[in-house]
Design a protein around this motif. Sequence first.
Motif, PDB file in Angstrom:
ATOM      1  N   UNK A 117      21.353   4.605 -14.508  1.00 23.66           N
ATOM      2  CA  UNK A 117      20.923   4.309 -15.873  1.00 23.66           C
ATOM      3  C   UNK A 117      20.025   3.086 -15.940  1.00 23.66           C
ATOM      4  N   UNK A 118      20.323   2.073 -15.097  1.00 26.24           N
ATOM      5  CA  UNK A 118      19.500   0.861 -15.081  1.00 26.24           C
ATOM      6  C   UNK A 118      18.096   1.157 -14.583  1.00 26.24           C
ATOM      7  N   UNK A 119      17.979   2.021 -13.589  1.00 25.29           N
ATOM      8  CA  UNK A 119      16.659   2.387 -13.061  1.00 25.29           C
ATOM      9  C   UNK A 119      15.850   3.118 -14.127  1.00 25.29           C
ATOM     10  N   UNK A 120      16.452   4.093 -14.774  1.00 26.82           N
ATOM     11  CA  UNK A 120      15.734   4.837 -15.819  1.00 26.82           C
ATOM     12  C   UNK A 120      15.347   3.900 -16.958  1.00 26.82           C
ATOM     13  N   UNK A 121      16.229   2.967 -17.300  1.00 28.18           N
ATOM     14  CA  UNK A 121      15.925   2.019 -18.374  1.00 28.18           C
ATOM     15  C   UNK A 121      14.722   1.160 -18.012  1.00 28.18           C
ATOM     16  N   UNK A 122      14.645   0.697 -16.775  1.00 28.37           N
ATOM     17  CA  UNK A 122      13.506  -0.116 -16.348  1.00 28.37           C
ATOM     18  C   UNK A 122      12.211   0.703 -16.352  1.00 28.37           C
ATOM     19  N   UNK A 169      19.038  13.677 -18.080  1.00 32.83           N
ATOM     20  CA  UNK A 169      18.683  13.858 -19.490  1.00 32.83           C
ATOM     21  C   UNK A 169      19.395  12.813 -20.352  1.00 32.83           C
ATOM     22  N   UNK A 170      20.661  12.536 -20.035  1.00 39.27           N
ATOM     23  CA  UNK A 170      21.405  11.539 -20.810  1.00 39.27           C
ATOM     24  C   UNK A 170      20.805  10.141 -20.621  1.00 39.27           C
ATOM     25  N   UNK A 171      20.503   9.772 -19.357  1.00 44.94           N
ATOM     26  CA  UNK A 171      19.900   8.457 -19.114  1.00 44.94           C
ATOM     27  C   UNK A 171      18.589   8.313 -19.887  1.00 44.94           C
ATOM     28  N   UNK A 172      17.784   9.378 -19.863  1.00 47.04           N
ATOM     29  CA  UNK A 172      16.488   9.334 -20.547  1.00 47.04           C
ATOM     30  C   UNK A 172      16.673   9.230 -22.059  1.00 47.04           C
ATOM     31  N   UNK A 173      17.602  10.022 -22.596  1.00 42.71           N
ATOM     32  CA  UNK A 173      17.819  10.008 -24.037  1.00 42.71           C
ATOM     33  C   UNK A 173      18.278   8.631 -24.515  1.00 42.71           C
ATOM     34  N   UNK A 174      19.068   7.944 -23.699  1.00 41.09           N
ATOM     35  CA  UNK A 174      19.529   6.600 -24.066  1.00 41.09           C
ATOM     36  C   UNK A 174      18.369   5.631 -24.228  1.00 41.09           C
ATOM     37  N   UNK A 175      17.247   5.921 -23.571  1.00 35.93           N
ATOM     38  CA  UNK A 175      16.059   5.059 -23.656  1.00 35.93           C
ATOM     39  C   UNK A 175      15.014   5.602 -24.620  1.00 35.93           C
TER      40      UNK A 175
END
Length: 249
Positions: A117-122, A169-175
């Motif tokens: 999740x941290x990687x996708x957020x960055x 998809x969840x990690x992306x949606x969170x961002x």
Amino acid sequence: MLDYDKEADAYDATRGGEPRAAAAAEAVLGLVPQEARALLDVACGTGIVTRRLATARPGLRVTGLDAAPAMARTAATRLPGAVLLADSRRLPFPDGVFDAVTTIWLLHLVAGPEDAGAIVAECARVLRPGGVYITTVDKAAAHDVGSDIDAVLAPRPRRPAQDRPDHVHDYAAEQGLHPAGTARFRGHGQGRSPRSTVADLRRGWFTMLPPGEPLTERFVERLESLPDQERPRRDPEFTILAFRKPPAG
């Protein structure tokens, strides 16, 4: 996990080389908007794919980044002055500076959902509004092509897959990123043979099967009993997903 500093010299030769890199780059570029002018390839490894991204579109400025010094050094020989050594969870860039960000064969390596999740957020943070994030998913599952080797390996212990499509998809949606496309490409030269799979087991490729352990050796014995020890089975097919950051305003 493999030591990617030690893997750097042999990495390309053991993972499909230029044919696989060409297939990966073509699939990625099919999801990068034509108007994109700056792309960041996170965990670029040896730069074998990164270089193709840069040469295929002369108007696209490509930057590579990797956390393994030996990988980054190798990539820098392919893209002089355009490769950085850095952690993908803390990208050394300000917000909103890239039109596209890629993580090809990265998310399956991380220890848990926090890191993924941290990687996708960055990646989302450094994207400009309207930009796209592109990533491989289901890396480990792609290697299961229904062969006799896969039947032998089916009962092995496995790490939870952090790159499952639903998780990504969840990690992306969170961002705030929205699905924007998908593509598939062939992992040329990555079809397993029984002999190559034994070699991978004995060098720690399968992270839940430490080399020399009794369970690992039982899998080795079963693999060594298969026919056609040198014949590669079918190549895997990898999947990539794209997500778009909403336009400003």
